[in-house]
Design a protein around this motif. Structure first.
Motif, PDB file in Angstrom:
ATOM      1  N   THR A   1       0.855  -1.183   0.000  1.00  0.00           N
ATOM      2  CA  THR A   1       0.000   0.000   0.000  1.00  0.00           C
ATOM      3  C   THR A   1       0.891   1.232   0.000  1.00  0.00           C
ATOM      4  O   THR A   1       1.816   1.338   0.795  1.00  0.00           O
ATOM      5  N   LEU A   2       0.608   2.131  -0.915  1.00  0.00           N
ATOM      6  CA  LEU A   2       1.394   3.362  -1.029  1.00  0.00           C
ATOM      7  C   LEU A   2       0.600   4.537  -0.485  1.00  0.00           C
ATOM      8  O   LEU A   2      -0.471   4.864  -0.989  1.00  0.00           O
ATOM      9  N   GLU A   3       1.136   5.137   0.568  1.00  0.00           N
ATOM     10  CA  GLU A   3       0.525   6.338   1.142  1.00  0.00           C
ATOM     11  C   GLU A   3       1.232   7.556   0.551  1.00  0.00           C
ATOM     12  O   GLU A   3       2.411   7.489   0.228  1.00  0.00           O
ATOM     13  N   HIS A   4       0.505   8.653   0.398  1.00  0.00           N
ATOM     14  CA  HIS A   4       1.159   9.878  -0.090  1.00  0.00           C
ATOM     15  C   HIS A   4       0.598  11.085   0.635  1.00  0.00           C
ATOM     16  O   HIS A   4      -0.293  10.963   1.478  1.00  0.00           O
ATOM     17  N   TYR A   5       1.154  12.248   0.328  1.00  0.00           N
ATOM     18  CA  TYR A   5       0.784  13.508   0.960  1.00  0.00           C
ATOM     19  C   TYR A   5       0.118  14.356  -0.123  1.00  0.00           C
ATOM     20  O   TYR A   5       0.805  15.060  -0.860  1.00  0.00           O
ATOM     21  N   PRO A   6      -1.213  14.245  -0.242  1.00  0.00           N
ATOM     22  CA  PRO A   6      -1.902  14.972  -1.326  1.00  0.00           C
ATOM     23  C   PRO A   6      -1.550  16.451  -1.266  1.00  0.00           C
ATOM     24  O   PRO A   6      -1.608  17.076  -0.211  1.00  0.00           O
ATOM     25  N   GLY A   7      -1.182  16.998  -2.381  1.00  0.00           N
ATOM     26  CA  GLY A   7      -0.759  18.405  -2.420  1.00  0.00           C
ATOM     27  C   GLY A   7       0.750  18.483  -2.510  1.00  0.00           C
ATOM     28  O   GLY A   7       1.294  18.860  -3.547  1.00  0.00           O
TER      29      GLY A   7
END
Lengths: 149, 83
Positions: free
Chosen positions: A48-54
């Motif tokens: 699972t890849l989490e990211h920092y939207p923006g």
């Protein structure tokens, strides 16, 4: 151009769209990152890849702009996926196009090295032994550091 | 001030986002970490390995000395592992 998306991408369609009408392009280089089914000795089920939207989109755009400053590119694209992925799935696509191959090869390598160390994504792997967050590799930092000259 | 947590910091703190109002003497990322660490056992655990924690202020990578002020968006996360 950069995109962060949950869905898959079609490499052929992306190349066609990126190069359409730009007949001064002489070479296109692509890099595709895939989910492996192993990490060291451990088997991987899902990732699972989490990211920092923006911020993620901003950093990818910055990295792409830097590549375009360093090399004479006629077109470039970064597509990075987020969310749950399975072994064999696409994770990331980098495409660079230039009149001559050397700029396209070098810029593609630069983009991959830099996005590994500067783009806010975090991988979580699920295997038979449970879940774990992937740790950053020194080798990735060293690969990115080569470009600081 | 909006504080965001990602990956294992989010899991340890127990939330991905919180609105906080630190005292006026909290003016840097390092001071904010000190103050946040005192908020709960989860916060303390999230920030215990300071050398591996990265920060961003208003979506730019930050250092411990980077200034923070009311209204900022401050994010904490482990070293990135994309690509």
């Amino acid at each position: 151009m950069i995109r962060v998306q949950a869905g898959d991408f079609d490499i052929g369609a992306e190349i066609t769209a990126l190069t359409r009408g730009k007949t001064h392009i002489g070479g296109v280089v692509t890099f595709t990152g895939l989910v492996r089914d192993f990490a060291g000795d451990a088997a991987i089920g899902t990732m699972t890849l989490e990211h920092y939207p923006g911020m993620t989109e901003r950093m990818l755009a910055d990295i792409e702009a830097e590549a375009n400053r360093r090399w004479p590119l006629d077109a470039s694209l970064i597509v990075h996926r987020h969310g749950p992925l399975m072994p064999g799935d696409n994770i990331v696509l980098v495409i660079t196009a230039s009149a001559h191959r050397q700029a396209a090869f070098e810029a593609a390598e630069f983009l991959v090295d830099w996005l590994k160390t500067k783009a806010p994504f975090w991988k979580r792997e699920a295997g038979p032994g449970g879940d774990r967050w992937v740790e950053a590799k020194d080798a990735d930092d060293e690969a990115a550091a080569r470009w600081h000259k | 001030m909006k504080v965001l947590y990602f990956a294992w910091l989010r899991e340890r703190v127990g939330t991905g986002e919180e609105e906080v109002a630190p005292p006026a003497d909290v003016t840097t990322v390092a001071a904010l970490i000190d103050w946040l660490s005192s908020r709960s056992a989860g916060h303390a655990r999230a920030f215990e390995q300071r050398d591996v924690i990265r920060a961003a202020v208003n979506q730019d990578f930050a250092d411990p000395e980077t200034p923070v002020k009311p209204g900022d968006e401050v994010a904490f996360f482990p070293p990135v592992t994309g690509g």
